[in-house]
Design an enzyme around this catalytic site. Structure first.
Site, mmCIF file in Angstrom:
data_model
loop_
_atom_site.group_PDB
_atom_site.id
_atom_site.type_symbol
_atom_site.label_atom_id
_atom_site.label_comp_id
_atom_site.label_asym_id
_atom_site.label_seq_id
_atom_site.Cartn_x
_atom_site.Cartn_y
_atom_site.Cartn_z
ATOM 1 N N CYS A 93 0.795 -1.226 0.000
ATOM 2 C CA CYS A 93 0.000 0.000 0.000
ATOM 3 C C CYS A 93 0.837 1.290 0.000
ATOM 4 O O CYS A 93 1.406 1.637 -1.025
ATOM 5 C CB CYS A 93 -1.001 -0.050 1.150
ATOM 6 S SG CYS A 93 -2.356 1.118 0.948
ATOM 7 N N ARG A 127 -12.375 6.642 -0.580
ATOM 8 C CA ARG A 127 -11.443 5.595 -0.142
ATOM 9 C C ARG A 127 -11.939 4.243 -0.628
ATOM 10 O O ARG A 127 -13.132 3.966 -0.622
ATOM 11 C CB ARG A 127 -11.327 5.579 1.384
ATOM 12 C CG ARG A 127 -10.671 6.822 1.961
ATOM 13 C CD ARG A 127 -10.214 6.596 3.380
ATOM 14 N NE ARG A 127 -9.064 5.707 3.460
ATOM 15 C CZ ARG A 127 -7.804 6.109 3.259
ATOM 16 N NH1 ARG A 127 -7.537 7.368 2.970
ATOM 17 N NH2 ARG A 127 -6.819 5.242 3.341
ATOM 18 N N HIS A 193 -3.351 -5.676 2.719
ATOM 19 C CA HIS A 193 -2.867 -5.744 4.098
ATOM 20 C C HIS A 193 -3.526 -6.969 4.723
ATOM 21 O O HIS A 193 -4.100 -7.800 4.075
ATOM 22 C CB HIS A 193 -3.362 -4.539 4.909
ATOM 23 C CG HIS A 193 -2.937 -3.207 4.461
ATOM 24 N ND1 HIS A 193 -1.802 -2.596 4.909
ATOM 25 C CD2 HIS A 193 -3.518 -2.305 3.641
ATOM 26 C CE1 HIS A 193 -1.711 -1.391 4.404
ATOM 27 N NE2 HIS A 193 -2.731 -1.179 3.631
HETATM 28 N N1 GLN Z 1 -1.981 6.911 2.301
HETATM 29 C C1 GLN Z 1 -2.223 6.015 1.277
HETATM 30 C C2 GLN Z 1 -3.639 6.009 0.724
HETATM 31 O O1 GLN Z 1 -4.599 6.209 1.463
HETATM 32 C C3 GLN Z 1 -1.804 4.652 1.757
HETATM 33 C C4 GLN Z 1 -2.683 4.060 2.831
HETATM 34 C C5 GLN Z 1 -2.251 2.707 3.256
HETATM 35 O O2 GLN Z 1 -1.049 2.374 3.270
HETATM 36 N N2 GLN Z 1 -3.204 1.903 3.674
HETATM 37 O O3 GLN Z 1 -3.755 5.809 -0.455
#
Ligand code: GLN
Length: 256
Positions: A93, A127, A193
């Site tokens: 990520c 998101r 993850h």
């Molecule tokens: N900050 C990044 C995003 O939101 C990565 C987030 C993460 O590593 N889960 O895209």
């Protein structure tokens, strides 16, 4: 006794949704086979140790990513030289995004990225959150990766990076083109993850095997382990995600 060296980059700053579990999985799977996996934790201001076999970087929020990137830039040439020499890299990520050639946060801050992966990421104001099943091919074998994603960055791949997998359920790189993660030679990036490797032991072993072959030569055989529990966890994750999709209890794009 075979031994491997793993550099864990920024463990305290880049560690979301159980990313450290990936290190534990690699470490245990090596130990069960009598392979000595040494972990070298490296953070801001430290220099990269030499003779590494595997590098790992987890996910982080935009703010941590910008902080980490200012430091990572200084390590960039050394890291690139190690990758050219066959270092196996797994980036999750936020770490995955930093290895690309451009990253723009959802607030519009822009960094160049290390340019190790031919990918570009732009933060959106939605998101992409939820469980993921992605079909991948490893060493000719077809299998499913399961994990959990939560990112605003939407990633697109250039010519040199190949998708790590294709999304069966979930969003993946951008929620549009069906790709998940990226692979460029010995560098693997993914949005999964959760932790990734404990639930996907075949992928964990693929990384260990690749590192051993590089160090000790092709034909290094990885002793099989009893993965009944791990494969049951994998199957349960797939089943749960499929069930949610069948019932249409699936997340949409989350507005901030
Ligand atoms: N900050 C990044 C995003 O939101 C990565 C987030 C993460 O590593 N889960 O895209």
């Amino acid at each position: 006794m075979n031994s491997l060296n793993l550099v864990h980059l920024y463990p305290e700053l880049m560690n979301l949704y159980g990313d450290k579990g990936n290190i534990i999985a690699l470490s245990r799977r090596c130990a069960w086979r009598g392979i000595d996996l040494k972990i070298h934790e490296i953070s801001l201001g430290d220099s990269l140790p030499k003779d590494m076999d595997i590098a790992f970087i987890g996910g982080g929020q935009d703010r941590e990513q910008l902080r980490v990137y200012r430091d990572l830039e200084k390590k960039g040439d050394a890291l690139k030289a190690m990758i050219a020499d066959g270092l196996i890299v797994l980036a999750i990520c936020g770490g995955y995004q930093l290895l690309g050639r451009r990253f723009v946060t959802y607030q519009g801050e822009e960094i160049q990225g290390l340019g190790i992966l031919d990918i570009e990421t732009v933060g959106g104001d939605s998101r992409l959150i939820g469980n993921v099943v992605a079909d991948i091919r490893l060493g000719g074998e077809k299998m499913a990766l399961v994990g959990f994603e939560n990112h605003s960055g939407q990633t697109t791949l250039g010519q040199k990076a190949k998708p790590l997998g294709s999304v069966r359920l979930g969003f993946g790189n951008n929620g549009q083109d069906g790709s998940e993660g990226a692979r460029q030679d010995n560098v693997f990036g993914t949005y999964l993850h959760g932790s990734l490797l404990p639930k996907n032991p075949v992928f964990a072993d693929y990384l260990i095997q690749s590192a051993l072959e590089r160090k000790y030569g092709p034909g290094t055989v990885l002793e099989p382990l009893n993965d009944t529990m791990e494969m049951a966890a994998h199957a349960a994750a797939v089943e749960r995600i499929e069930q949610l999709h069948r019932r249409r209890w699936v997340p949409g794009w989350f507005k901030r």
